[in-house]
Write a protein that holds these residues in place. Structure first.
Motif, PDB file in Angstrom:
ATOM      1  N   ARG A 118      54.854  27.445  50.352  1.00 36.85           N
ATOM      2  CA  ARG A 118      54.663  28.840  49.922  1.00 36.85           C
ATOM      3  C   ARG A 118      53.335  29.415  50.426  1.00 36.85           C
ATOM      4  NH1 ARG A 118      58.088  30.192  45.531  1.00 36.85           N
ATOM      5  NH2 ARG A 118      56.546  31.613  44.685  1.00 36.85           N
ATOM      6  N   ASN A 119      52.933  29.003  51.653  1.00 38.82           N
ATOM      7  CA  ASN A 119      51.701  29.495  52.295  1.00 38.82           C
ATOM      8  C   ASN A 119      50.436  29.176  51.508  1.00 38.82           C
ATOM      9  OD1 ASN A 119      52.985  30.736  54.575  1.00 38.82           O
ATOM     10  ND2 ASN A 119      53.689  32.366  53.204  1.00 38.82           N
ATOM     11  N   GLN A 120      50.455  28.074  50.762  1.00 37.14           N
ATOM     12  CA  GLN A 120      49.286  27.644  49.999  1.00 37.14           C
ATOM     13  C   GLN A 120      48.907  26.213  50.360  1.00 37.14           C
ATOM     14  OE1 GLN A 120      50.130  28.282  45.772  1.00 37.14           O
ATOM     15  NE2 GLN A 120      48.777  30.061  45.828  1.00 37.14           N
ATOM     16  N   VAL A 121      47.677  25.849  50.012  1.00 33.62           N
ATOM     17  CA  VAL A 121      47.216  24.472  50.157  1.00 33.62           C
ATOM     18  C   VAL A 121      46.586  24.027  48.849  1.00 33.62           C
ATOM     19  CG1 VAL A 121      46.831  24.504  52.644  1.00 33.62           C
ATOM     20  CG2 VAL A 121      45.000  25.277  51.122  1.00 33.62           C
ATOM     21  N   TYR A 122      46.699  22.737  48.567  1.00 35.78           N
ATOM     22  CA  TYR A 122      45.865  22.118  47.538  1.00 35.78           C
ATOM     23  C   TYR A 122      44.562  21.758  48.235  1.00 35.78           C
ATOM     24  CZ  TYR A 122      50.255  21.494  44.960  1.00 35.78           C
ATOM     25  OH  TYR A 122      51.458  21.703  44.320  1.00 35.78           O
ATOM     26  N   THR A 123      43.465  22.172  47.693  1.00 45.18           N
ATOM     27  CA  THR A 123      42.208  21.989  48.414  1.00 45.18           C
ATOM     28  C   THR A 123      41.019  21.929  47.463  1.00 45.18           C
ATOM     29  OG1 THR A 123      40.893  22.877  50.258  1.00 45.18           O
ATOM     30  CG2 THR A 123      41.812  24.479  48.714  1.00 45.18           C
ATOM     31  N   GLY A 124      39.859  21.644  48.022  1.00 45.09           N
ATOM     32  CA  GLY A 124      38.591  21.614  47.305  1.00 45.09           C
ATOM     33  C   GLY A 124      37.485  21.496  48.342  1.00 45.09           C
ATOM     34  N   LEU A 125      36.251  21.558  47.906  1.00 45.55           N
ATOM     35  CA  LEU A 125      35.115  21.413  48.812  1.00 45.55           C
ATOM     36  C   LEU A 125      34.184  20.331  48.277  1.00 45.55           C
ATOM     37  CD1 LEU A 125      34.219  25.108  49.726  1.00 45.55           C
ATOM     38  CD2 LEU A 125      35.272  23.384  51.198  1.00 45.55           C
ATOM     39  N   TYR A 126      33.713  19.455  49.167  1.00 42.03           N
ATOM     40  CA  TYR A 126      32.915  18.311  48.752  1.00 42.03           C
ATOM     41  C   TYR A 126      31.759  18.071  49.725  1.00 42.03           C
ATOM     42  CZ  TYR A 126      37.149  17.368  46.063  1.00 42.03           C
ATOM     43  OH  TYR A 126      38.235  17.475  45.218  1.00 42.03           O
ATOM     44  N   SER A 127      30.748  17.393  49.209  1.00 42.14           N
ATOM     45  CA  SER A 127      29.665  16.908  50.062  1.00 42.14           C
ATOM     46  C   SER A 127      29.224  15.562  49.517  1.00 42.14           C
ATOM     47  CB  SER A 127      28.493  17.892  50.079  1.00 42.14           C
ATOM     48  OG  SER A 127      27.899  17.986  48.794  1.00 42.14           O
ATOM     49  N   PHE A 128      28.387  14.865  50.272  1.00 44.92           N
ATOM     50  CA  PHE A 128      27.854  13.575  49.838  1.00 44.92           C
ATOM     51  C   PHE A 128      26.339  13.660  49.751  1.00 44.92           C
ATOM     52  CE2 PHE A 128      31.962  12.403  51.525  1.00 44.92           C
ATOM     53  CZ  PHE A 128      32.403  11.457  50.618  1.00 44.92           C
ATOM     54  N   GLU A 129      25.795  13.111  48.690  1.00 42.97           N
ATOM     55  CA  GLU A 129      24.344  13.075  48.507  1.00 42.97           C
ATOM     56  C   GLU A 129      23.904  11.635  48.276  1.00 42.97           C
ATOM     57  OE1 GLU A 129      23.104  15.615  45.361  1.00 42.97           O
ATOM     58  OE2 GLU A 129      23.781  17.462  46.349  1.00 42.97           O
ATOM     59  N   LYS A 130      22.748  11.273  48.816  1.00 43.27           N
ATOM     60  CA  LYS A 130      22.218   9.931  48.597  1.00 43.27           C
ATOM     61  C   LYS A 130      21.823   9.751  47.139  1.00 43.27           C
ATOM     62  CE  LYS A 130      20.600   8.618  53.197  1.00 43.27           C
ATOM     63  NZ  LYS A 130      19.453   8.154  54.013  1.00 43.27           N
ATOM     64  N   GLU A 131      22.096   8.580  46.614  1.00 45.29           N
ATOM     65  CA  GLU A 131      21.721   8.279  45.235  1.00 45.29           C
ATOM     66  C   GLU A 131      20.247   7.887  45.175  1.00 45.29           C
ATOM     67  OE1 GLU A 131      24.183   5.583  43.190  1.00 45.29           O
ATOM     68  OE2 GLU A 131      26.062   6.552  43.749  1.00 45.29           O
ATOM     69  N   ASP A 132      19.565   8.333  44.137  1.00 48.64           N
ATOM     70  CA  ASP A 132      18.138   8.030  43.988  1.00 48.64           C
ATOM     71  C   ASP A 132      17.900   6.536  43.781  1.00 48.64           C
ATOM     72  OD1 ASP A 132      17.519  10.696  44.246  1.00 48.64           O
ATOM     73  OD2 ASP A 132      17.631  11.086  42.099  1.00 48.64           O
ATOM     74  N   GLU A 133      18.752   5.908  42.962  1.00 50.60           N
ATOM     75  CA  GLU A 133      18.556   4.494  42.636  1.00 50.60           C
ATOM     76  C   GLU A 133      18.921   3.588  43.810  1.00 50.60           C
ATOM     77  OE1 GLU A 133      20.359   3.276  39.003  1.00 50.60           O
ATOM     78  OE2 GLU A 133      19.911   5.162  37.987  1.00 50.60           O
ATOM     79  N   PHE A 134      19.916   4.033  44.594  1.00 48.38           N
ATOM     80  CA  PHE A 134      20.381   3.226  45.725  1.00 48.38           C
ATOM     81  C   PHE A 134      20.350   4.096  46.980  1.00 48.38           C
ATOM     82  CE2 PHE A 134      22.591   1.911  41.849  1.00 48.38           C
ATOM     83  CZ  PHE A 134      22.209   0.588  41.765  1.00 48.38           C
ATOM     84  N   PRO A 135      19.234   4.141  47.685  1.00 44.95           N
ATOM     85  CA  PRO A 135      19.071   5.072  48.808  1.00 44.95           C
ATOM     86  C   PRO A 135      20.036   4.873  49.962  1.00 44.95           C
ATOM     87  CG  PRO A 135      17.293   3.444  48.741  1.00 44.95           C
ATOM     88  CD  PRO A 135      18.045   3.309  47.462  1.00 44.95           C
ATOM     89  N   PHE A 136      20.749   3.750  49.982  1.00 42.59           N
ATOM     90  CA  PHE A 136      21.708   3.524  51.054  1.00 42.59           C
ATOM     91  C   PHE A 136      23.145   3.781  50.582  1.00 42.59           C
ATOM     92  CE2 PHE A 136      18.053   0.752  51.954  1.00 42.59           C
ATOM     93  CZ  PHE A 136      17.670   1.308  53.174  1.00 42.59           C
ATOM     94  N   ARG A 137      23.283   4.363  49.400  1.00 43.42           N
ATOM     95  CA  ARG A 137      24.596   4.710  48.887  1.00 43.42           C
ATOM     96  C   ARG A 137      24.681   6.219  48.658  1.00 43.42           C
ATOM     97  NH1 ARG A 137      26.215   0.073  44.373  1.00 43.42           N
ATOM     98  NH2 ARG A 137      25.964  -1.730  45.735  1.00 43.42           N
ATOM     99  N   TYR A 138      25.903   6.732  48.675  1.00 43.19           N
ATOM    100  CA  TYR A 138      26.124   8.161  48.514  1.00 43.19           C
ATOM    101  C   TYR A 138      27.031   8.430  47.320  1.00 43.19           C
ATOM    102  CZ  TYR A 138      24.346   8.501  53.295  1.00 43.19           C
ATOM    103  OH  TYR A 138      23.558   8.409  54.422  1.00 43.19           O
ATOM    104  N   ARG A 139      26.859   9.597  46.748  1.00 37.91           N
ATOM    105  CA  ARG A 139      27.710  10.031  45.642  1.00 37.91           C
ATOM    106  C   ARG A 139      28.478  11.270  46.072  1.00 37.91           C
ATOM    107  NH1 ARG A 139      28.410   9.361  40.286  1.00 37.91           N
ATOM    108  NH2 ARG A 139      26.813   7.726  40.268  1.00 37.91           N
ATOM    109  N   LEU A 140      29.758  11.302  45.712  1.00 41.16           N
ATOM    110  CA  LEU A 140      30.595  12.452  46.020  1.00 41.16           C
ATOM    111  C   LEU A 140      30.235  13.611  45.101  1.00 41.16           C
ATOM    112  CD1 LEU A 140      33.129  13.462  47.649  1.00 41.16           C
ATOM    113  CD2 LEU A 140      34.476  12.759  45.650  1.00 41.16           C
TER     114      LEU A 140
END
Length: 238
Positions: A118-140
């Motif tokens: 029906r000319n629609q999409v299920y969608t959202g917008l996301y980014s990743f940020e580094k976690e303060d406690e684990f600088p080599f891990r990211y949080r959605l």
């Protein structure tokens, strides 16, 4: 912590077994069969392959929606049956969140698009940020929660961010040309091995959810549809 993850929300059927930070096994199929034919046989084959003792599983993770109405019901019934039989909780992962996690760690904006007809999409917008406690891990990070909108509307929202965007999902081949006409920011598309739902990505999020106590009893689970099915719409119109 050991998790079985399943996904049947879209074109791909996917199952995975994850133990802590290790992907023990994953099985993905996108072919000419329905999820009712593939999901349980795939899971049983994976169980045998990795010699999984079901009594050691801590939870069942699943794509909770949105997505195909039939696919979600199949995944929901499968997860509930497993959860009740194994006496473990379910971890409900929004489908779009799990899809976005395929691009873990990117510095681009992530926009999953699933063809909702029906000319629609299920969608959202996301980014990743580094976690303060684990600088080599990211949080959605969720910038726009899952919704059902026109491709024009989500393209406008992406352009308004001023950031480069990566699109993924089964809506890409349907709306790729239209996106090129609408977008005013740099954009790209995820490669073939990243552009569909993968149970391993849902398991990754489920590990975080479990640590935060986000789970439900199997009997209490219900899929998330975001909008009414065609049968419900036609009934209301009558």
């Amino acid at each position: 912590m050991k998790i079985i993850a399943i996904d049947s929300s879209g074109l791909t059927a996917s199952v995975a077994v994850v133990e802590e930070d290790t992907l023990v096994g994953e099985y993905n199929v996108q072919y000419k069969k329905t999820h009712s034919q593939t999901l349980l046989p795939m899971l049983d084959e994976l169980r045998k392959m990795v010699e999984l003792d079901l009594s050691t599983v801590d939870a069942i993770a699943l794509a909770a929606g949105p997505g195909s109405f039939t696919g979600l019901r199949i995944g929901s019934a499968t997860a509930k049956g497993l959860g009740l039989a194994m006496e473990v909780p379910l971890v409900e992962i929004p489908t779009l969140d799990g899809l976005a996690c395929n691009l873990y760690g990117t510095d681009k904006l992530v926009c999953p698009i699933m063809d909702a007809r029906r000319n629609q999409v299920y969608t959202g917008l996301y980014s990743f940020e580094k976690e303060d406690e684990f600088p080599f891990r990211y949080r959605l990070i969720t910038l726009l929660s899952g919704c059902a909108v026109s491709i024009d509307e989500i393209a406008q929202k992406c352009s308004e961010t001023g950031r480069e965007v990566i699109f993924l999902g089964d809506g890409v081949p349907v709306f790729e040309k239209r996106l090129g006409e609408l977008l005013t920011v740099p954009y790209g598309f995820a490669p073939a091995h990243m552009n569909r739902q993968r149970a391993a990505s849902f398991a990754f999020l489920a590990l975080q959810y479990l640590k935060e106590g986000k789970c439900v009893a199997a009997r209490d689970h219900a899929p998330v549809y975001l909008r009414m099915s065609q049968a419900e719409r036609e009934r209301n119109e009558r």
